[in-house]
Design an enzyme around this catalytic site. Sequence first.
Site, PDB file in Angstrom:
ATOM      1  N   HIS A 144       8.436 -13.515  -8.373  1.00  0.00           N
ATOM      2  CA  HIS A 144       7.148 -13.682  -7.717  1.00  0.00           C
ATOM      3  C   HIS A 144       6.157 -14.161  -8.780  1.00  0.00           C
ATOM      4  O   HIS A 144       6.298 -13.871  -9.973  1.00  0.00           O
ATOM      5  CB  HIS A 144       6.721 -12.329  -7.145  1.00  0.00           C
ATOM      6  N   ASP A 221      10.063  -5.378 -11.708  1.00  0.00           N
ATOM      7  CA  ASP A 221       9.153  -5.534 -10.583  1.00  0.00           C
ATOM      8  C   ASP A 221       9.892  -4.995  -9.368  1.00  0.00           C
ATOM      9  O   ASP A 221      10.764  -5.663  -8.803  1.00  0.00           O
ATOM     10  CB  ASP A 221       8.773  -7.000 -10.400  1.00  0.00           C
ATOM     11  N   GLN A 224       9.721  -4.751  -3.982  1.00  0.00           N
ATOM     12  CA  GLN A 224      10.539  -4.860  -2.772  1.00  0.00           C
ATOM     13  C   GLN A 224      11.658  -3.836  -2.735  1.00  0.00           C
ATOM     14  O   GLN A 224      12.300  -3.671  -1.695  1.00  0.00           O
ATOM     15  CB  GLN A 224      11.141  -6.270  -2.676  1.00  0.00           C
ATOM     16  N   LYS A 247       3.528  -2.221   0.860  1.00  0.00           N
ATOM     17  CA  LYS A 247       4.848  -2.643   1.315  1.00  0.00           C
ATOM     18  C   LYS A 247       5.738  -1.453   1.670  1.00  0.00           C
ATOM     19  O   LYS A 247       6.876  -1.635   2.089  1.00  0.00           O
ATOM     20  CB  LYS A 247       5.528  -3.503   0.241  1.00  0.00           C
TER      21      LYS A 247
END
Length: 429
Positions: A144, A221, A224, A247
């Site tokens: 990202h 990261d 997700q 999220k």
Amino acid sequence: MALTIPEGMPQYEDAPRFDVAKVRADFPILDRVVNGNPLVYLDSANTSQKPQQVIDAIAVHYAFHNANVSRSVHTLGTEATDAYEGARARIADFIGAPSSDELIFTKNSSEAINLVAHAFRERSEDDRFRIGPGDEILISEMEHHSNIVPWQMLAERTGATLRWFGITDHGRLDMSNLDDLLTERTKIVSIVHMSNILGTVNPTAALTKRAREVGALVMLDASQSVPHLPMNVVDYDVDFIAFTGHKMLGPTGIGCLWGRAELLDAMPPFLGGGSMIETVTMEKTTYAAAPAKFEAGTPPIAEAIGLGAAVDYLTALGMPAVQWHEKEITAYALDALATVPGLRIIGPEVPVGRGGTISFALDKIHPHDVGQVLDAEGVQVRVGHHCAKPTCVRFGVPAMTRASFYVYTTTDEVDALVRGLEQVRKVFG
């Protein structure tokens, strides 16, 4: 359509499960009608919907306990502080952190990654954070933008070199040249755990082993992955993990950085201001210990309380059950999308080593057109480059259409997506 049981997952009857219908009843927005059709929300990788329990936790705080934290001795201030720090403790426990003092509240994953990048400087007193010409930063091509731009800025600021892993044709991280890329010159490796665009879940064991051999720090990261997979930061043997609240059923404006205590102690503050100090004189300031050192000013109090409620909700469902549900939905969706003529899945085409995010191209129809027709059918997907332009370039497309799933997603909604794509083909011929 028959479900495909992913290799290595428990058999269907033995899998951890929850009642999806009961889960959906907790989300008021799922009762909406959009453009005359029942809402089909397939954009959870962008932001998840919020259960009533999270909405209520925020509303109750503002209605009955609203005050600033860590600076008042009155009753409301004490209640707000206890709720804020209680949320920190539960979130830290959710990811297996050894101490809640290792969990820093930020406004999102982007700020968490920037906070770590800011710690690296040419004149750092700690060799682990000293960086300059000749040193290297290692990322990947599937990141990202939040895990690309801060490291580019660090390289420009210090003269260090930015390097990256490539992506295979099947959407996997290409680690064939691991030893050539991760060397004694590498100061930090920052890699996405689950790709927001490909759905790929990246293996980390070989990477962390090599990093320990050469003395590099490792950051994941996990924006997700923390919402979708059981996470224990100790088991992953990394130094930093970034994730974001919106999220994972929580509110916007709240994210988290987990870091090893010894590293947080060695890092300089990211922002200066109130509440992050030990003492201030006109000549000099000394700083509080983590986490306060990194939380200048009034923090996102209600947002942290909301995220704590979201973690409580996910914990009650059970993260193994969350993971299984998404494996099941993803397997079903991969099979269903394979029936759509002209559709090309970009990323892993099997429900192994991937999460519930599927990006695709449909013939030569632009994703914006796909998204508009789907919206007319009540189906909400994301279209564009998904803040991952290098990945789009790697696969030779200007943009992609992405469907992403979560705890409230059903096979009926996947069927609605397939019917919507059939309508797209009729419209654009």
